[in-house]
Write an enzyme that holds these catalytic residues in place. Sequence first.
Site, PDB file in Angstrom:
ATOM      1  N   ASP A 190       0.849  -1.432   0.191  1.00  0.00           N
ATOM      2  CA  ASP A 190      -0.445   0.161  -0.080  1.00  0.00           C
ATOM      3  C   ASP A 190       0.785   1.484   0.028  1.00  0.00           C
ATOM      4  O   ASP A 190       1.939   1.122   0.533  1.00  0.00           O
ATOM      5  CB  ASP A 190      -1.053   0.182   0.931  1.00  0.00           C
ATOM      6  N   ALA A 191       0.069   2.066  -0.537  1.00  0.00           N
ATOM      7  CA  ALA A 191       0.568   3.496  -0.646  1.00  0.00           C
ATOM      8  C   ALA A 191       1.660   3.740   0.611  1.00  0.00           C
ATOM      9  O   ALA A 191       2.869   4.158   0.366  1.00  0.00           O
ATOM     10  CB  ALA A 191       0.321   4.269  -1.365  1.00  0.00           C
TER      11      ALA A 191
END
Length: 256
Positions: free
Chosen positions: A61-62
Site C-alpha cells: 500500500d502507498a
Amino acid sequence: MLFEDGTVLALDKPPRLLTSPDRHDPERPSLLALLHLGIAAGAPWARARQLAYLVNAYRLDAEASGVLLLAATKPALAHLANQFGSLKPLLTYLVLVRGVPPADSFEVTAPLAPDSTCPGRTRVDTRHGRKAVTGFRAVESFRGYTLLQAQPLTARRHQVRVHLRHAGFPVVGDALYGGAPLRLSQLKPGYQAKADDPERPLLGRAALHAERLTAIHPGTGDPLTVTAPWPKDLLVAVKYLRRFAPRLGPDVAPPS
C-alpha cells in the site's frame, strides 16, 4: 537496498509512495515508475547492475513502508508470483491499531471487493468478494492500542487494513478506513500545545510496515529472508506509548 543479486532486488519502500502507477491517479509518483525512468535514462545505479527489467513481485500500500521484492528477470517474476498465489504467509507486517483484541491471536476470513461507491477503496463483500485471509498476533499491548503482527495468506488490495477495520481495530493513522492519527497530547498527561506551533501527529499515516519477507529464492531455490528496520515514525510512536500508556502484554523491544 536490503538485498540484491542478479535475480532479485529488495528495497525498503518509504511510506506515502505508491508501489506502481495507480489507474485512479495516474499522475501520482510511484516507486516502479521512478525506477523505470532511471533504467531508461541509463542512471549509474542501473548501469552498474545491467538492469533492463525490473518488476515488483507484489504491491505494498502507498501508506505502508518496508520490504518490497522486485524481480530482475521474467522467470524470477513467474516463480515469485506462484509463491504469492500459494496461500502461504510470505509477508509479515507490523501494524499499530486502536483497541485491544480479546485474544492474542486471531484470524479474519472476510472476502474483499472494490468499493463501487468510492474508487480506490476496498470493502468486505460476503456475496461477490474474493477470498481473503489474514492471521494476526499481538506483539505488545498498551492502554487503548495494540501492536500486531499481520500475515496475509492472500494478496487483496488494502487487505490488512480492511480486515482490521472489519474486526473493530482500525489502523492508527489510516484516514481511508477510519483510523485516527496518534498524537502525543492523547498520551502525555498535562500536555500543552504551543499556540504558534500546531501539534503534528506521531503517526499521521497508516501505521503499516512490511517488516519481513520469507520466500524461496527463484534463482537458487534456497530460503530467502529479508528484514526491513522499523521506520522512524513507528519507533517514535511505540516509544511514547511505552512511556505514557501502561503495558498490558509482553514487552518486545524493536531492533536497535
